[in-house]
Write a protein that holds these residues in place. Structure first.
Motif, PDB file in Angstrom:
ATOM      1  N   ARG A 101       1.603  60.956   9.509  1.00 52.58           N
ATOM      2  CA  ARG A 101       0.920  61.780  10.506  1.00 52.58           C
ATOM      3  C   ARG A 101       0.448  63.098   9.903  1.00 52.58           C
ATOM      4  O   ARG A 101      -0.672  63.552  10.148  1.00 52.58           O
ATOM      5  N   ASP A 102       1.304  63.713   9.090  1.00 50.91           N
ATOM      6  CA  ASP A 102       0.976  65.017   8.527  1.00 50.91           C
ATOM      7  C   ASP A 102      -0.125  64.938   7.471  1.00 50.91           C
ATOM      8  O   ASP A 102      -0.916  65.890   7.329  1.00 50.91           O
ATOM      9  N   ARG A 103      -0.172  63.836   6.742  1.00 51.51           N
ATOM     10  CA  ARG A 103      -1.068  63.743   5.594  1.00 51.51           C
ATOM     11  C   ARG A 103      -2.205  62.736   5.783  1.00 51.51           C
ATOM     12  O   ARG A 103      -3.024  62.551   4.872  1.00 51.51           O
ATOM     13  N   GLY A 104      -2.243  62.080   6.927  1.00 51.68           N
ATOM     14  CA  GLY A 104      -3.315  61.129   7.179  1.00 51.68           C
ATOM     15  C   GLY A 104      -3.198  59.829   6.416  1.00 51.68           C
ATOM     16  O   GLY A 104      -4.203  59.174   6.130  1.00 51.68           O
ATOM     17  N   TRP A 105      -1.968  59.439   6.092  1.00 50.02           N
ATOM     18  CA  TRP A 105      -1.781  58.176   5.389  1.00 50.02           C
ATOM     19  C   TRP A 105      -1.966  57.003   6.347  1.00 50.02           C
ATOM     20  O   TRP A 105      -1.508  57.049   7.494  1.00 50.02           O
ATOM     21  N   PRO A 106      -2.590  55.930   5.908  1.00 49.60           N
ATOM     22  CA  PRO A 106      -2.688  54.734   6.746  1.00 49.60           C
ATOM     23  C   PRO A 106      -1.312  54.099   6.958  1.00 49.60           C
ATOM     24  O   PRO A 106      -0.422  54.201   6.105  1.00 49.60           O
ATOM     25  N   VAL A 107      -1.139  53.443   8.102  1.00 51.47           N
ATOM     26  CA  VAL A 107       0.106  52.742   8.433  1.00 51.47           C
ATOM     27  C   VAL A 107      -0.232  51.298   8.759  1.00 51.47           C
ATOM     28  O   VAL A 107      -1.124  51.026   9.578  1.00 51.47           O
ATOM     29  N   LEU A 108       0.474  50.375   8.122  1.00 53.37           N
ATOM     30  CA  LEU A 108       0.287  48.950   8.354  1.00 53.37           C
ATOM     31  C   LEU A 108       1.474  48.388   9.131  1.00 53.37           C
ATOM     32  O   LEU A 108       2.609  48.840   8.948  1.00 53.37           O
ATOM     33  N   PRO A 109       1.259  47.387   9.965  1.00 53.69           N
ATOM     34  CA  PRO A 109       2.381  46.779  10.688  1.00 53.69           C
ATOM     35  C   PRO A 109       3.256  45.945   9.756  1.00 53.69           C
ATOM     36  O   PRO A 109       2.768  45.410   8.755  1.00 53.69           O
ATOM     37  N   ALA A 110       4.530  45.834  10.101  1.00 55.16           N
ATOM     38  CA  ALA A 110       5.467  45.064   9.285  1.00 55.16           C
ATOM     39  C   ALA A 110       5.728  43.686   9.876  1.00 55.16           C
ATOM     40  O   ALA A 110       6.772  43.077   9.633  1.00 55.16           O
ATOM     41  N   THR A 111       4.783  43.162  10.627  1.00 50.94           N
ATOM     42  CA  THR A 111       4.941  41.864  11.270  1.00 50.94           C
ATOM     43  C   THR A 111       5.103  40.769  10.221  1.00 50.94           C
ATOM     44  O   THR A 111       4.326  40.686   9.263  1.00 50.94           O
ATOM     45  N   ALA A 112       6.137  39.952  10.399  1.00 45.86           N
ATOM     46  CA  ALA A 112       6.408  38.858   9.467  1.00 45.86           C
ATOM     47  C   ALA A 112       5.665  37.608   9.898  1.00 45.86           C
ATOM     48  O   ALA A 112       5.413  37.378  11.085  1.00 45.86           O
ATOM     49  N   GLY A 164       5.280  49.492   8.259  1.00 44.91           N
ATOM     50  CA  GLY A 164       6.382  49.512   9.203  1.00 44.91           C
ATOM     51  C   GLY A 164       6.564  50.847   9.888  1.00 44.91           C
ATOM     52  O   GLY A 164       5.644  51.668   9.948  1.00 44.91           O
ATOM     53  N   GLU A 165       7.780  51.090  10.375  1.00 44.18           N
ATOM     54  CA  GLU A 165       8.023  52.209  11.278  1.00 44.18           C
ATOM     55  C   GLU A 165       9.157  53.118  10.835  1.00 44.18           C
ATOM     56  O   GLU A 165       9.860  53.709  11.658  1.00 44.18           O
ATOM     57  N   ASP A 166       9.361  53.263   9.540  1.00 42.92           N
ATOM     58  CA  ASP A 166      10.370  54.210   9.078  1.00 42.92           C
ATOM     59  C   ASP A 166       9.989  55.614   9.554  1.00 42.92           C
ATOM     60  O   ASP A 166       8.868  56.082   9.298  1.00 42.92           O
ATOM     61  N   PRO A 167      10.893  56.313  10.262  1.00 44.84           N
ATOM     62  CA  PRO A 167      10.506  57.593  10.858  1.00 44.84           C
ATOM     63  C   PRO A 167      10.118  58.659   9.834  1.00 44.84           C
ATOM     64  O   PRO A 167       9.225  59.482  10.100  1.00 44.84           O
ATOM     65  N   VAL A 168      10.775  58.663   8.684  1.00 42.95           N
ATOM     66  CA  VAL A 168      10.429  59.647   7.653  1.00 42.95           C
ATOM     67  C   VAL A 168       9.014  59.393   7.146  1.00 42.95           C
ATOM     68  O   VAL A 168       8.199  60.318   7.029  1.00 42.95           O
ATOM     69  N   LEU A 169       8.716  58.142   6.857  1.00 42.61           N
ATOM     70  CA  LEU A 169       7.382  57.825   6.355  1.00 42.61           C
ATOM     71  C   LEU A 169       6.313  58.027   7.420  1.00 42.61           C
ATOM     72  O   LEU A 169       5.205  58.498   7.117  1.00 42.61           O
ATOM     73  N   TYR A 222       2.365  50.987  -1.739  1.00 48.07           N
ATOM     74  CA  TYR A 222       2.796  50.469  -0.440  1.00 48.07           C
ATOM     75  C   TYR A 222       4.318  50.517  -0.381  1.00 48.07           C
ATOM     76  O   TYR A 222       4.993  50.043  -1.306  1.00 48.07           O
ATOM     77  N   GLY A 223       4.851  51.069   0.699  1.00 50.11           N
ATOM     78  CA  GLY A 223       6.294  51.129   0.861  1.00 50.11           C
ATOM     79  C   GLY A 223       6.685  51.199   2.323  1.00 50.11           C
ATOM     80  O   GLY A 223       5.890  51.621   3.175  1.00 50.11           O
ATOM     81  N   ASP A 224       7.921  50.803   2.610  1.00 50.31           N
ATOM     82  CA  ASP A 224       8.380  50.729   3.998  1.00 50.31           C
ATOM     83  C   ASP A 224       9.555  51.647   4.297  1.00 50.31           C
ATOM     84  O   ASP A 224       9.930  51.799   5.460  1.00 50.31           O
ATOM     85  N   HIS A 225      10.155  52.265   3.283  1.00 44.46           N
ATOM     86  CA  HIS A 225      11.410  52.992   3.474  1.00 44.46           C
ATOM     87  C   HIS A 225      11.275  54.405   2.933  1.00 44.46           C
ATOM     88  O   HIS A 225      10.490  54.660   2.013  1.00 44.46           O
ATOM     89  N   SER A 226      12.062  55.310   3.496  1.00 39.10           N
ATOM     90  CA  SER A 226      12.003  56.707   3.049  1.00 39.10           C
ATOM     91  C   SER A 226      12.258  56.849   1.551  1.00 39.10           C
ATOM     92  O   SER A 226      11.757  57.786   0.918  1.00 39.10           O
ATOM     93  N   SER A 227      13.032  55.923   0.976  1.00 44.23           N
ATOM     94  CA  SER A 227      13.281  55.988  -0.471  1.00 44.23           C
ATOM     95  C   SER A 227      12.021  55.707  -1.279  1.00 44.23           C
ATOM     96  O   SER A 227      11.987  55.963  -2.490  1.00 44.23           O
ATOM     97  N   ASP A 228      10.975  55.179  -0.629  1.00 41.60           N
ATOM     98  CA  ASP A 228       9.698  54.947  -1.316  1.00 41.60           C
ATOM     99  C   ASP A 228       8.811  56.185  -1.330  1.00 41.60           C
ATOM    100  O   ASP A 228       7.726  56.158  -1.919  1.00 41.60           O
ATOM    101  N   LEU A 229       9.249  57.256  -0.694  1.00 40.77           N
ATOM    102  CA  LEU A 229       8.408  58.449  -0.591  1.00 40.77           C
ATOM    103  C   LEU A 229       8.000  59.016  -1.957  1.00 40.77           C
ATOM    104  O   LEU A 229       6.828  59.394  -2.137  1.00 40.77           O
ATOM    105  N   PRO A 230       8.904  59.104  -2.951  1.00 48.34           N
ATOM    106  CA  PRO A 230       8.454  59.600  -4.264  1.00 48.34           C
ATOM    107  C   PRO A 230       7.323  58.770  -4.852  1.00 48.34           C
ATOM    108  O   PRO A 230       6.408  59.314  -5.477  1.00 48.34           O
ATOM    109  N   LEU A 231       7.380  57.453  -4.650  1.00 45.78           N
ATOM    110  CA  LEU A 231       6.320  56.575  -5.137  1.00 45.78           C
ATOM    111  C   LEU A 231       5.030  56.820  -4.382  1.00 45.78           C
ATOM    112  O   LEU A 231       3.960  56.994  -4.978  1.00 45.78           O
TER     113      LEU A 231
END
Length: 229
Positions: free
Chosen positions: A205-216, A195-200, A175-184
């Motif tokens: 979208r390209d790979r069908g990864w699930p996206v969770l909201p970042a609501t606090a 969340g809504e990091d544009p890179v992630l 689970y990650g929220d930032h483009s720097s988490d992409l290698p992980l």
């Protein structure tokens, strides 16, 4: 003892915790001590790259006894978790689901143990992979970093954990929220974007990864539920 079981790797800042823990902790530290609080914003807006900003942040702790530093982290966390929205709700729910399934849970964060150890204990986390700080022979922080935990360093650390446990990456979650988490995220069988990091989002979208909201929000239950599931 290593365990070859499915493992869930969680970034922390804005994936589990609503705050950027390093910044929240330092603001708390400076406010409590009556110190200057403007330098942190100046550092954030400086042209330095992320790694140099991290090093500048940690140098501000040079000369602080390590035990005092860790104790302050526990006090900071107790204050933070009493706030109205200390957690990322979807991230916390995901962590609880993995605990209920008896998965191994590992935090992977560029933050430090003063922040992360109390979080890990409260949430029932098995291991913490984080930025490690240099401590001299007298138990005092030197202000230098032994091991960073940003970007590719996260993937390297996780690879070592999986090699030790014998757990196949395809059985694991991240689970990650930032483009720097992409290698992980790219190295496990089930990556989850928070969340809504544009890179992630583009990769999702390209790979069908699930996206969770970042609501606090709050933990949505008693604090004992965090520890017992």
């Amino acid at each position: 003892m290593s365990r070859s079981v499915p493992t869930a790797f969680f970034d922390v800042d804005e994936t589990l915790m609503s705050a950027k823990t390093m910044l929240s902790f330092r603001t708390w530290w400076d406010t409590r001590s009556g110190g200057d609080t403007t330098w942190l914003q100046e550092l954030l807006h400086s042209p330095s790259d992320r790694m140099e900003k991290n090093r500048a942040y940690y140098r501000r702790f040079a000369g602080v006894p390590h035990g005092l530093f860790l104790a302050a982290g526990h006090e900071w966390y107790e204050d933070h978790r009493r706030g109205p929205a200390p957690f990322v709700v979807a991230g916390l729910r995901a962590l609880r689901r993995h605990r209920a399934a008896d998965h191994r849970i590992v935090l992977v964060s560029g933050s430090h143990r003063a922040c992360l150890d109390p979080i890990a204990r409260d949430l029932g986390v098995d291991d913490v992979l984080c930025t490690e700080l240099d401590v001299d022979e007298e138990g005092v922080l030197t202000g230098e970093i032994i091991r960073p935990m940003i970007g590719e360093a996260k993937a390297t650390a996780v690879t070592a954990v999986l090699a030790e446990s014998g757990t196949p990456p395809e059985l694991c979650f991240a689970y990650g929220d930032h483009s720097s988490d992409l290698p992980l995220l790219s190295m496990v069988g089930t990556p989850m974007v928070v969340g809504e990091d544009p890179v992630l989002l583009s990769h999702a979208r390209d790979r069908g990864w699930p996206v969770l909201p970042a609501t606090a929000g709050p933990p949505q239950g008693s604090w004992s539920l965090l520890r017992t599931g």
